[in-house]
Design a protein around this motif. Structure first.
Motif, mmCIF file in Angstrom:
data_model
loop_
_atom_site.group_PDB
_atom_site.id
_atom_site.type_symbol
_atom_site.label_atom_id
_atom_site.label_comp_id
_atom_site.label_asym_id
_atom_site.label_seq_id
_atom_site.Cartn_x
_atom_site.Cartn_y
_atom_site.Cartn_z
ATOM 1 N N LYS A 192 -59.329 42.673 36.951
ATOM 2 C CA LYS A 192 -58.286 42.156 37.842
ATOM 3 C C LYS A 192 -58.837 41.277 38.952
ATOM 4 C CE LYS A 192 -58.207 46.300 40.680
ATOM 5 N NZ LYS A 192 -57.493 47.507 40.999
ATOM 6 N N ASP A 193 -60.079 41.507 39.362
ATOM 7 C CA ASP A 193 -60.655 40.717 40.439
ATOM 8 C C ASP A 193 -60.882 39.257 40.056
ATOM 9 O OD1 ASP A 193 -62.599 41.854 38.695
ATOM 10 O OD2 ASP A 193 -64.199 41.400 40.113
ATOM 11 N N CYS A 249 -55.728 30.614 34.599
ATOM 12 C CA CYS A 249 -56.939 31.225 35.128
ATOM 13 C C CYS A 249 -58.012 31.219 34.040
ATOM 14 C CB CYS A 249 -56.648 32.660 35.560
ATOM 15 S SG CYS A 249 -58.106 33.599 36.047
ATOM 16 N N TYR A 295 -48.082 30.710 38.418
ATOM 17 C CA TYR A 295 -49.441 30.770 38.963
ATOM 18 C C TYR A 295 -50.370 29.721 38.374
ATOM 19 C CZ TYR A 295 -48.348 35.224 41.166
ATOM 20 O OH TYR A 295 -47.796 36.199 41.941
ATOM 21 N N TRP A 301 -56.799 37.162 38.718
ATOM 22 C CA TRP A 301 -55.696 36.998 39.653
ATOM 23 C C TRP A 301 -54.808 38.235 39.682
ATOM 24 C CZ3 TRP A 301 -53.939 31.388 38.068
ATOM 25 C CH2 TRP A 301 -54.997 30.503 38.279
ATOM 26 N N GLU A 302 -55.260 39.238 40.398
ATOM 27 C CA GLU A 302 -54.578 40.522 40.469
ATOM 28 C C GLU A 302 -53.102 40.392 40.836
ATOM 29 O OE1 GLU A 302 -55.054 44.951 42.476
ATOM 30 O OE2 GLU A 302 -56.426 43.369 43.085
ATOM 31 N N ASP A 303 -52.777 39.501 41.777
ATOM 32 C CA ASP A 303 -51.368 39.347 42.167
ATOM 33 C C ASP A 303 -50.504 38.881 40.993
ATOM 34 O OD1 ASP A 303 -52.796 36.931 42.347
ATOM 35 O OD2 ASP A 303 -51.560 36.131 43.962
ATOM 36 N N ALA A 304 -51.035 38.003 40.154
ATOM 37 C CA ALA A 304 -50.288 37.536 38.971
ATOM 38 C C ALA A 304 -50.157 38.665 37.947
ATOM 39 C CB ALA A 304 -50.978 36.330 38.344
#
Length: 107
Positions: free
Chosen positions: A93-94, A50, A47, A97-100
Protein backbone atom coordinates in the motif's frame (compact mmCIF):
# COMPACT_ATOMS: atom_id res chain seq x y z
CA UNK A 1 -14.26 -7.35 -4.60
CA UNK A 2 -15.35 -7.25 -8.23
CA UNK A 3 -12.61 -8.88 -10.35
CA UNK A 4 -12.76 -9.49 -14.10
CA UNK A 5 -10.26 -10.62 -16.69
CA UNK A 6 -9.42 -7.88 -19.18
CA UNK A 7 -7.46 -8.18 -22.41
CA UNK A 8 -4.03 -6.51 -22.00
CA UNK A 9 -3.67 -3.31 -24.02
CA UNK A 10 -0.77 -2.74 -26.42
CA UNK A 11 0.01 0.57 -24.68
CA UNK A 12 0.22 -1.22 -21.32
CA UNK A 13 2.17 -4.46 -21.92
CA UNK A 14 1.67 -7.19 -19.34
CA UNK A 15 0.89 -10.91 -19.08
CA UNK A 16 -2.47 -10.45 -17.33
CA UNK A 17 -4.76 -7.47 -16.81
CA UNK A 18 -7.53 -7.46 -14.24
CA UNK A 19 -10.41 -4.98 -14.21
CA UNK A 20 -11.51 -4.33 -10.64
CA UNK A 21 -14.47 -2.64 -8.99
CA UNK A 22 -16.70 -2.39 -12.07
CA UNK A 23 -13.84 -1.25 -14.35
CA UNK A 24 -12.80 1.61 -12.03
CA UNK A 25 -9.35 0.06 -11.46
CA UNK A 26 -7.03 -1.84 -13.80
CA UNK A 27 -4.19 -3.94 -12.42
CA UNK A 28 -1.48 -5.16 -14.81
CA UNK A 29 0.60 -8.19 -13.81
CA UNK A 30 3.78 -9.71 -15.22
CA UNK A 31 5.65 -12.89 -14.27
CA UNK A 32 9.15 -12.59 -12.81
CA UNK A 33 12.13 -14.89 -13.35
CA UNK A 34 11.00 -17.12 -10.45
CA UNK A 35 7.50 -17.61 -11.87
CA UNK A 36 5.76 -15.23 -9.45
CA UNK A 37 3.16 -12.72 -10.56
CA UNK A 38 3.97 -9.13 -9.67
CA UNK A 39 2.18 -5.85 -10.27
CA UNK A 40 3.62 -3.70 -13.06
CA UNK A 41 1.08 -0.89 -12.78
CA UNK A 42 -2.33 -0.09 -11.38
CA UNK A 43 -4.62 2.68 -12.58
CA UNK A 44 -7.49 4.14 -10.62
CA UNK A 45 -10.41 6.31 -11.71
CA UNK A 46 -9.86 9.67 -10.11
CA UNK A 47 -6.15 9.11 -9.40
CA UNK A 48 -4.35 8.07 -12.57
CA UNK A 49 -1.78 5.38 -13.21
CA UNK A 50 0.62 4.21 -10.51
CA UNK A 51 3.80 2.52 -11.76
CA UNK A 52 6.01 1.66 -8.78
CA UNK A 53 9.54 2.95 -9.42
CA UNK A 54 11.10 -0.20 -8.05
CA UNK A 55 9.82 -3.61 -9.04
CA UNK A 56 7.74 -4.83 -6.12
CA UNK A 57 7.99 -8.35 -4.77
CA UNK A 58 6.08 -11.13 -6.43
CA UNK A 59 3.02 -12.87 -5.09
CA UNK A 60 3.94 -16.03 -3.15
CA UNK A 61 4.15 -18.98 -5.61
CA UNK A 62 1.18 -20.91 -4.18
CA UNK A 63 -0.99 -17.81 -4.47
CA UNK A 64 0.47 -17.02 -7.89
CA UNK A 65 -0.55 -20.46 -9.14
CA UNK A 66 -4.06 -20.07 -7.71
CA UNK A 67 -4.45 -16.63 -9.27
CA UNK A 68 -3.16 -17.72 -12.70
CA UNK A 69 -5.50 -20.71 -12.64
CA UNK A 70 -8.43 -18.45 -11.75
CA UNK A 71 -7.54 -15.96 -14.50
CA UNK A 72 -7.07 -18.62 -17.17
CA UNK A 73 -10.33 -20.39 -16.24
CA UNK A 74 -12.11 -17.02 -15.88
CA UNK A 75 -13.22 -18.05 -12.38
CA UNK A 76 -12.37 -14.84 -10.54
CA UNK A 77 -15.39 -14.39 -8.29
CA UNK A 78 -13.95 -16.42 -5.41
CA UNK A 79 -12.86 -15.70 -1.84
CA UNK A 80 -9.40 -17.03 -2.69
CA UNK A 81 -8.87 -14.48 -5.49
CA UNK A 82 -10.15 -11.66 -3.29
CA UNK A 83 -7.92 -12.71 -0.38
CA UNK A 84 -4.80 -12.98 -2.57
CA UNK A 85 -5.34 -9.57 -4.18
CA UNK A 86 -6.30 -7.79 -0.93
CA UNK A 87 -3.28 -9.23 0.85
CA UNK A 88 -0.94 -8.24 -1.96
CA UNK A 89 -2.33 -4.70 -2.23
CA UNK A 90 -2.20 -4.30 1.56
CA UNK A 91 1.43 -5.45 1.66
CA UNK A 92 2.39 -2.81 -0.94
CA UNK A 93 0.00 0.00 0.00
CA UNK A 94 2.89 2.39 0.61
CA UNK A 95 3.88 2.34 -3.10
CA UNK A 96 0.42 1.70 -4.61
CA UNK A 97 -1.26 4.88 -3.35
CA UNK A 98 -2.98 3.80 -0.15
CA UNK A 99 -5.67 6.49 -0.43
CA UNK A 100 -6.71 5.16 -3.87
CA UNK A 101 -6.70 1.56 -2.60
CA UNK A 102 -8.95 2.59 0.29
CA UNK A 103 -11.32 4.68 -1.80
CA UNK A 104 -11.80 1.82 -4.28
CA UNK A 105 -12.23 -0.67 -1.41
CA UNK A 106 -9.27 -2.83 -2.44
CA UNK A 107 -7.85 -2.96 1.10
Amino acid sequence: MDVRKFEPMSTRPCKYCLALQDYAVFADFQINENGNLYLVRISYDGYGCCEPENKIMGIEIKNTNQLISAIESNNLKTQTVTAVLRGYFRAHKDVLWEDALLEHKLI
